[in-house]
Design an enzyme around this catalytic site. Structure first.
Site, PDB file in Angstrom:
ATOM      1  N   LYS A  40       0.849  -1.193   0.000  1.00  0.00           N
ATOM      2  CA  LYS A  40       0.000   0.000   0.000  1.00  0.00           C
ATOM      3  C   LYS A  40       0.885   1.244   0.000  1.00  0.00           C
ATOM      4  O   LYS A  40       1.532   1.557   0.991  1.00  0.00           O
ATOM      5  CB  LYS A  40      -0.897   0.032   1.239  1.00  0.00           C
ATOM      6  N   GLU A  58      12.375  16.665  13.070  1.00  0.00           N
ATOM      7  CA  GLU A  58      12.761  16.274  11.706  1.00  0.00           C
ATOM      8  C   GLU A  58      12.095  17.219  10.709  1.00  0.00           C
ATOM      9  O   GLU A  58      10.873  17.230  10.594  1.00  0.00           O
ATOM     10  CB  GLU A  58      12.290  14.839  11.451  1.00  0.00           C
ATOM     11  N   CYS A  65      14.962   9.977   4.757  1.00  0.00           N
ATOM     12  CA  CYS A  65      15.022   9.665   6.186  1.00  0.00           C
ATOM     13  C   CYS A  65      16.440   9.834   6.714  1.00  0.00           C
ATOM     14  O   CYS A  65      16.642  10.281   7.831  1.00  0.00           O
ATOM     15  CB  CYS A  65      14.534   8.250   6.436  1.00  0.00           C
ATOM     16  N   GLU A 101      10.649   1.297   9.914  1.00  0.00           N
ATOM     17  CA  GLU A 101      11.702   2.235   9.488  1.00  0.00           C
ATOM     18  C   GLU A 101      11.099   3.628   9.597  1.00  0.00           C
ATOM     19  O   GLU A 101      10.242   4.003   8.796  1.00  0.00           O
ATOM     20  CB  GLU A 101      12.124   1.953   8.040  1.00  0.00           C
TER      21      GLU A 101
HETATM   22  P1  NAD Z   1       3.411   8.758   7.213  1.00  0.00           P
HETATM   23  O1  NAD Z   1       3.728   8.086   8.483  1.00  0.00           O
HETATM   24  O2  NAD Z   1       2.492   9.907   7.201  1.00  0.00           O
HETATM   25  O3  NAD Z   1       2.803   7.715   6.162  1.00  0.00           O
HETATM   26  C1  NAD Z   1       3.490   6.535   5.808  1.00  0.00           C
HETATM   27  C2  NAD Z   1       2.498   5.529   5.268  1.00  0.00           C
HETATM   28  O4  NAD Z   1       1.637   5.090   6.312  1.00  0.00           O
HETATM   29  C3  NAD Z   1       1.590   6.041   4.169  1.00  0.00           C
HETATM   30  O5  NAD Z   1       1.416   5.026   3.210  1.00  0.00           O
HETATM   31  C4  NAD Z   1       0.278   6.305   4.917  1.00  0.00           C
HETATM   32  O6  NAD Z   1      -0.844   6.274   4.073  1.00  0.00           O
HETATM   33  C5  NAD Z   1       0.281   5.157   5.893  1.00  0.00           C
HETATM   34  N1  NAD Z   1      -0.550   5.300   7.088  1.00  0.00           N
HETATM   35  C6  NAD Z   1      -1.039   6.420   7.660  1.00  0.00           C
HETATM   36  N2  NAD Z   1      -1.720   6.122   8.792  1.00  0.00           N
HETATM   37  C7  NAD Z   1      -1.653   4.773   8.949  1.00  0.00           C
HETATM   38  C8  NAD Z   1      -2.131   3.860   9.937  1.00  0.00           C
HETATM   39  N3  NAD Z   1      -2.824   4.276  11.011  1.00  0.00           N
HETATM   40  N4  NAD Z   1      -1.849   2.555   9.796  1.00  0.00           N
HETATM   41  C9  NAD Z   1      -1.131   2.112   8.744  1.00  0.00           C
HETATM   42  N5  NAD Z   1      -0.647   2.935   7.777  1.00  0.00           N
HETATM   43  C10 NAD Z   1      -0.905   4.253   7.880  1.00  0.00           C
HETATM   44  O7  NAD Z   1       4.834   9.155   6.595  1.00  0.00           O
HETATM   45  P2  NAD Z   1       5.145  10.022   5.283  1.00  0.00           P
HETATM   46  O8  NAD Z   1       4.822  11.448   5.570  1.00  0.00           O
HETATM   47  O9  NAD Z   1       4.526   9.358   4.104  1.00  0.00           O
HETATM   48  O10 NAD Z   1       6.722   9.828   5.163  1.00  0.00           O
HETATM   49  C11 NAD Z   1       7.666  10.660   5.771  1.00  0.00           C
HETATM   50  C12 NAD Z   1       8.260   9.980   6.984  1.00  0.00           C
HETATM   51  O11 NAD Z   1       8.809   8.716   6.621  1.00  0.00           O
HETATM   52  C13 NAD Z   1       9.406  10.753   7.590  1.00  0.00           C
HETATM   53  O12 NAD Z   1       9.276  10.789   8.987  1.00  0.00           O
HETATM   54  C14 NAD Z   1      10.632   9.936   7.215  1.00  0.00           C
HETATM   55  O13 NAD Z   1      11.726  10.084   8.069  1.00  0.00           O
HETATM   56  C15 NAD Z   1      10.095   8.561   7.226  1.00  0.00           C
HETATM   57  N6  NAD Z   1      10.943   7.664   6.417  1.00  0.00           N
HETATM   58  C16 NAD Z   1      11.743   6.740   7.065  1.00  0.00           C
HETATM   59  C17 NAD Z   1      12.589   5.921   6.340  1.00  0.00           C
HETATM   60  C18 NAD Z   1      13.479   4.899   7.009  1.00  0.00           C
HETATM   61  O14 NAD Z   1      13.976   4.009   6.324  1.00  0.00           O
HETATM   62  N7  NAD Z   1      13.710   4.982   8.296  1.00  0.00           N
HETATM   63  C19 NAD Z   1      12.619   6.030   4.951  1.00  0.00           C
HETATM   64  C20 NAD Z   1      11.804   6.979   4.334  1.00  0.00           C
HETATM   65  C21 NAD Z   1      10.964   7.797   5.081  1.00  0.00           C
END
Ligand code: NAD
Length: 470
Positions: free
Chosen positions: A167, A371, A274, A240
């Site tokens: 997803k 962040e 990230c 992650e």
């Molecule tokens: P987000 O947490 O808003 O969303 C991530 C995903 O989770 C999306 O697909 C979203 O639709 C889904 N989601 C939202 N609510 C959910 C729930 N209750 N249950 C399950 N899924 C749900 O993150 P974002 O804004 O898309 O991404 C940015 C963040 O991702 C930053 O904090 C970044 O640091 C992190 N990130 C981490 C890594 C890593 O490898 N550590 C890599 C890339 C990005």
């Protein structure tokens, strides 16, 4: 652009409802994506569950199918890259690299060994350790690297014998939907399912009784919700999450040598990485020189629509993220930060922001403590390196860090004191390879992805034992 569809049980799955996808370079809707209903989640998980029974049995067939999948991804490279640029904003050359790395991850994992380990074979008895697949894996991804981060999950999950429901983020659903379409004729039905839709679709997936593992990349806040959703059913999780990655620059560096590399490490993918450098601790003796060098680079970088030749940075991916970066920079300025470069949005349609270097700012200001995930970098002055290490560690996060010095041995000594899943020396975020574990300490995650360590996270151990070798 054509209308992309979900992939469920190896077939196209249309939906009654679709949702808008915005091109961040224009700020306008340019496509729609299917919005999965609860029935679609049920169908996707059931298809994955059914496919698991045969997919888990034939390791040779899995390896072959994964190589064929890698070839199909390569063949679809231009189409996938164009979609990535349109929905994510990154320059086309970066999008093409992202597609190539997705294929690389498939090939690496196809060839990765998952051996049976014989632990005992003597007069006392026989015991061997197997790695068995878990079943249905839910893979949930963010909007910064939609394809590679999906592949960090898909490749090891499939290699170990699991089946997958992916997803993507609702901000960037199209390249992942297209990936599902590209792989439909290549993988057996149900092995890889792709669904899309606005939140709360993710929570329908994490709550499904047949999902045995959730592999999630995204924010720490959502990651905690995912962990909570996994708990009642003891689903396995890999998380992650976010980072606030420090770079510590020692007084003996040659600014001319490191500035470009440091800048690239903070601003790649427009800072929406990230593991990007999120705060620089620079020794007082070189701080001003470093700020000037970084600011000069920031002013010279070409920021444009990712389809424009020569664009190095594209727009920020979405309006809420642009607003977040804007408010963090504005807040820092109100609190006395000096803007060495940038400091505001670019006056044009779309979500463009000037590459920004801030100085005269310190811990306790939100852009240092949180962040930012965007093109704005605070440079913080320090006098004593032990103090810089303590400030770097004084964070809930612990994803990556870096130490910059002419004395690499000294840099390595300091690295050992940093709370981070990866510390790079004279470079930042250097180790993102398929054979190297990647993961965060503290609030940056649970578990690792990639390499044999990441592969093991898609398995349960099973011991086969008895008085004699079977
Ligand atoms: P987000 O947490 O808003 O969303 C991530 C995903 O989770 C999306 O697909 C979203 O639709 C889904 N989601 C939202 N609510 C959910 C729930 N209750 N249950 C399950 N899924 C749900 O993150 P974002 O804004 O898309 O991404 C940015 C963040 O991702 C930053 O904090 C970044 O640091 C992190 N990130 C981490 C890594 C890593 O490898 N550590 C890599 C890339 C990005």
């Amino acid at each position: 652009m054509s209308e992309h569809t979900m992939t469920i049980g190896g077939a196209r799955a249309g939906t009654a409802r679709r949702f808008d996808v915005v091109n961040p370079a224009t700020g306008s809707v340019f496509a729609t994506a299917p919005a999965a209903a609860p029935d679609d989640v049920e169908a996707a998980v059931s298809a994955a569950h059914q496919a698991f029974a045969s997919w888990k049995r034939d390791e040779g067939a899995r390896r072959k199918a994964m190589h064929a999948a890698a070839d199909a991804v390569d063949a679809a490279g231009p189409e996938l890259a164009a979609l990535l640029t349109a929905e994510q904003g990154k320059p086309l050359t970066d999008a093409a690299t992202e597609v190539q790395r997705s294929a690389l991850w498939l090939r690496y994992h196809a060839d990765l060994e998952l051996p049976v380990e014989v632990v005992r074979d003597d007069a006392t008895g026989y015991a061997e350790v197997h790695r068995r697949p878990l079943g249905v894996v839910a893979a949930i991804t963010p909007w910064n690297f939609p394809l590679t981060l999906a592949m960090w999950k898909i490749a090891p999950a499939l290699r170990a014998g699991n089946t997958v429901v992916v997803k993507p983020s609702p901000f960037t659903p199209l390249a992942t939907l297209a990936l599902g379409e590209v792989l439909r004729p290549v993988l057996p039905p149900g092995v890889l399912n792709v669904i899309a839709g606005p939140d709360p679709l993710g929570s329908l997936l994490t709550g499904h009784r047949l999902v045995r593992k959730i592999s999630f990349t995204g924010s720490t806040e959502t990651g905690k919700r995912v962990a909570a959703a996994a708990a009642p059913d003891l689903k396995r999780v890999t998380l992650e999450l976010g980072g606030n990655d420090p770079a510590i620059v020692l007084p003996d560096v040659e600014i001319g040598t490191i500035a470009q590399r440091l800048f690239a490490s903070a601003f790649m993918n427009n800072g929406q990485v990230c593991l990007a450098v999120k705060r620089v601790y620079a020794h007082a003796s070189i701080c001003d020189e470093l700020v000037d060098a970084l600011a000069a680079i920031a002013r010279s970088v070409k920021v444009d629509d990712g389809t424009v030749e020569g664009a190095v940075l594209g727009p920020i991916n979405n309006r809420p993220q642009l607003d977040r970066v804007t408010s963090l920079v504005d807040d820092a300025i109100v609190r006395g930060a000096r803007v060495a470069a940038g400091g505001r949005a670019i006056d044009r349609p779309g979500y463009f922001y000037r590459p920004t270097i801030l100085t005269d700012v310190s811990d306790g200001v939100a852009i240092v403590d949180d962040e930012q995930f965007g093109p704005a970098l605070p440079v913080i002055r320090y006098d004593d390196v032990e103090d810089a290490v303590a400030r770097a560690n004084n964070s809930r996060f612990g994803l990556t860090a870096s130490v910059w010095s002419a004395d690499v041995a000294e840099a390595a000594r300091i690295a050992a004191d940093l709370d981070a899943g990866q510390v790079s020396l004279n470079v930042h975020g250097f180790g993102v390879w398929p054979d190297l574990p990647f993961g965060g300490h503290k609030w940056s995650g649970i578990g690792v992805e990639n390499g044999r360590w990441g592969l093991h996270a898609y398995t349960e151990t099973q011991v086969i034992t008895g008085p004699v070798r079977p």
